[in-house]
Each structure stands twice: as C-alpha cells, then as structure tokens.
Write a protein that holds these residues in place. Sequence first.
Motif, PDB file in Angstrom:
ATOM      1  N   UNK A  76       0.850  -1.186   0.000  1.00  0.00           N
ATOM      2  CA  UNK A  76       0.000   0.000   0.000  1.00  0.00           C
ATOM      3  C   UNK A  76       0.890   1.242   0.000  1.00  0.00           C
ATOM      4  N   UNK A  77       0.314   2.342  -0.361  1.00  0.00           N
ATOM      5  CA  UNK A  77       0.991   3.635  -0.365  1.00  0.00           C
ATOM      6  C   UNK A  77       1.008   4.165   1.066  1.00  0.00           C
ATOM      7  N   UNK A  78       2.172   4.420   1.627  1.00  0.00           N
ATOM      8  CA  UNK A  78       2.281   4.866   3.007  1.00  0.00           C
ATOM      9  C   UNK A  78       1.576   6.181   3.294  1.00  0.00           C
ATOM     10  N   UNK A  79       1.479   7.032   2.288  1.00  0.00           N
ATOM     11  CA  UNK A  79       0.817   8.318   2.517  1.00  0.00           C
ATOM     12  C   UNK A  79      -0.690   8.235   2.326  1.00  0.00           C
ATOM     13  N   UNK A  80      -1.194   7.080   1.909  1.00  0.00           N
ATOM     14  CA  UNK A  80      -2.630   6.868   1.743  1.00  0.00           C
ATOM     15  C   UNK A  80      -3.002   5.493   2.306  1.00  0.00           C
ATOM     16  N   UNK A  81      -2.875   5.305   3.622  1.00  0.00           N
ATOM     17  CA  UNK A  81      -3.084   3.975   4.207  1.00  0.00           C
ATOM     18  C   UNK A  81      -4.505   3.432   4.042  1.00  0.00           C
ATOM     19  N   UNK A  82      -5.461   4.289   3.772  1.00  0.00           N
ATOM     20  CA  UNK A  82      -6.825   3.806   3.550  1.00  0.00           C
ATOM     21  C   UNK A  82      -7.116   3.566   2.075  1.00  0.00           C
ATOM     22  N   UNK A  83      -6.121   3.785   1.228  1.00  0.00           N
ATOM     23  CA  UNK A  83      -6.288   3.611  -0.217  1.00  0.00           C
ATOM     24  C   UNK A  83      -6.224   2.145  -0.620  1.00  0.00           C
ATOM     25  N   UNK A  84      -6.150   1.910  -1.920  1.00  0.00           N
ATOM     26  CA  UNK A  84      -6.159   0.531  -2.438  1.00  0.00           C
ATOM     27  C   UNK A  84      -4.866  -0.221  -2.102  1.00  0.00           C
ATOM     28  N   UNK A  85      -4.966  -1.526  -2.122  1.00  0.00           N
ATOM     29  CA  UNK A  85      -3.831  -2.406  -1.902  1.00  0.00           C
ATOM     30  C   UNK A  85      -3.500  -3.117  -3.198  1.00  0.00           C
ATOM     31  N   UNK A  86      -2.239  -3.450  -3.376  1.00  0.00           N
ATOM     32  CA  UNK A  86      -1.808  -4.369  -4.421  1.00  0.00           C
ATOM     33  C   UNK A  86      -1.507  -5.692  -3.728  1.00  0.00           C
ATOM     34  N   UNK A  87      -2.026  -6.776  -4.265  1.00  0.00           N
ATOM     35  CA  UNK A  87      -1.865  -8.085  -3.624  1.00  0.00           C
ATOM     36  C   UNK A  87      -1.157  -9.023  -4.601  1.00  0.00           C
ATOM     37  N   UNK A  88      -0.094  -9.655  -4.118  1.00  0.00           N
ATOM     38  CA  UNK A  88       0.706 -10.567  -4.926  1.00  0.00           C
ATOM     39  C   UNK A  88       0.806 -11.918  -4.224  1.00  0.00           C
ATOM     40  N   UNK A  89       0.959 -12.964  -5.016  1.00  0.00           N
ATOM     41  CA  UNK A  89       1.314 -14.252  -4.420  1.00  0.00           C
ATOM     42  C   UNK A  89       2.776 -14.166  -4.004  1.00  0.00           C
ATOM     43  N   UNK A  90       3.204 -15.050  -3.130  1.00  0.00           N
ATOM     44  CA  UNK A  90       4.601 -15.065  -2.698  1.00  0.00           C
ATOM     45  C   UNK A  90       5.494 -15.324  -3.908  1.00  0.00           C
ATOM     46  N   UNK A  91       5.063 -16.146  -4.796  1.00  0.00           N
ATOM     47  CA  UNK A  91       5.841 -16.454  -6.014  1.00  0.00           C
ATOM     48  C   UNK A  91       5.997 -15.210  -6.886  1.00  0.00           C
ATOM     49  N   UNK A  92       4.910 -14.483  -7.090  1.00  0.00           N
ATOM     50  CA  UNK A  92       4.978 -13.243  -7.880  1.00  0.00           C
ATOM     51  C   UNK A  92       5.908 -12.222  -7.221  1.00  0.00           C
ATOM     52  N   UNK A  93       5.797 -12.075  -5.905  1.00  0.00           N
ATOM     53  CA  UNK A  93       6.630 -11.125  -5.175  1.00  0.00           C
ATOM     54  C   UNK A  93       8.106 -11.514  -5.267  1.00  0.00           C
ATOM     55  N   UNK A  94       8.407 -12.790  -5.132  1.00  0.00           N
ATOM     56  CA  UNK A  94       9.788 -13.261  -5.244  1.00  0.00           C
ATOM     57  C   UNK A  94      10.353 -12.985  -6.630  1.00  0.00           C
TER      58      UNK A  94
END
Length: 62
Positions: free
Chosen positions: A33-51
């Motif tokens: 998430x964007x630290x300056x907009x903690x209530x904003x949207x999230x990006x969600x990745x699988x552990x494989x995608x993140x790696x």
Amino acid sequence: MADTERLDWQKSGQCDSSTCVEIARRGDRVVLRDGKDPDGPWLVFSVREWSAFLAWTRQCAR
C-alpha cells in the motif's frame, strides 16, 4: 480482504517518512500500500509473484 483487517505493515529501514510503500504478509499473499494513503487501495501478490519481482529488481540494480 476486509479493509478493516489489521495487518503488520512495515516500511524499509531506508524510509524516514510516510511517502514510502508499506508491505505486509497475509497468509500466502504479499500486500502493498501507499504509506501516505493507508486507507487507499492495496496491491496483492502471491509469494511467487513477489519473489519474481524482487529477483528482477535485483538484476536491474546491477
């Protein structure tokens, strides 16, 4: 994921303001998430995608 769910958000040790990306783990997912907009949207990745993303950024930094 419920917006009210409490996650253990973390920033890089290199970050000294609220303008950084924050990251959390939720089961087998990595959430950003964007630290300056903690209530904003999230990006969600699988552990494989993140790696794969991290491996790519390390290659680009060389």
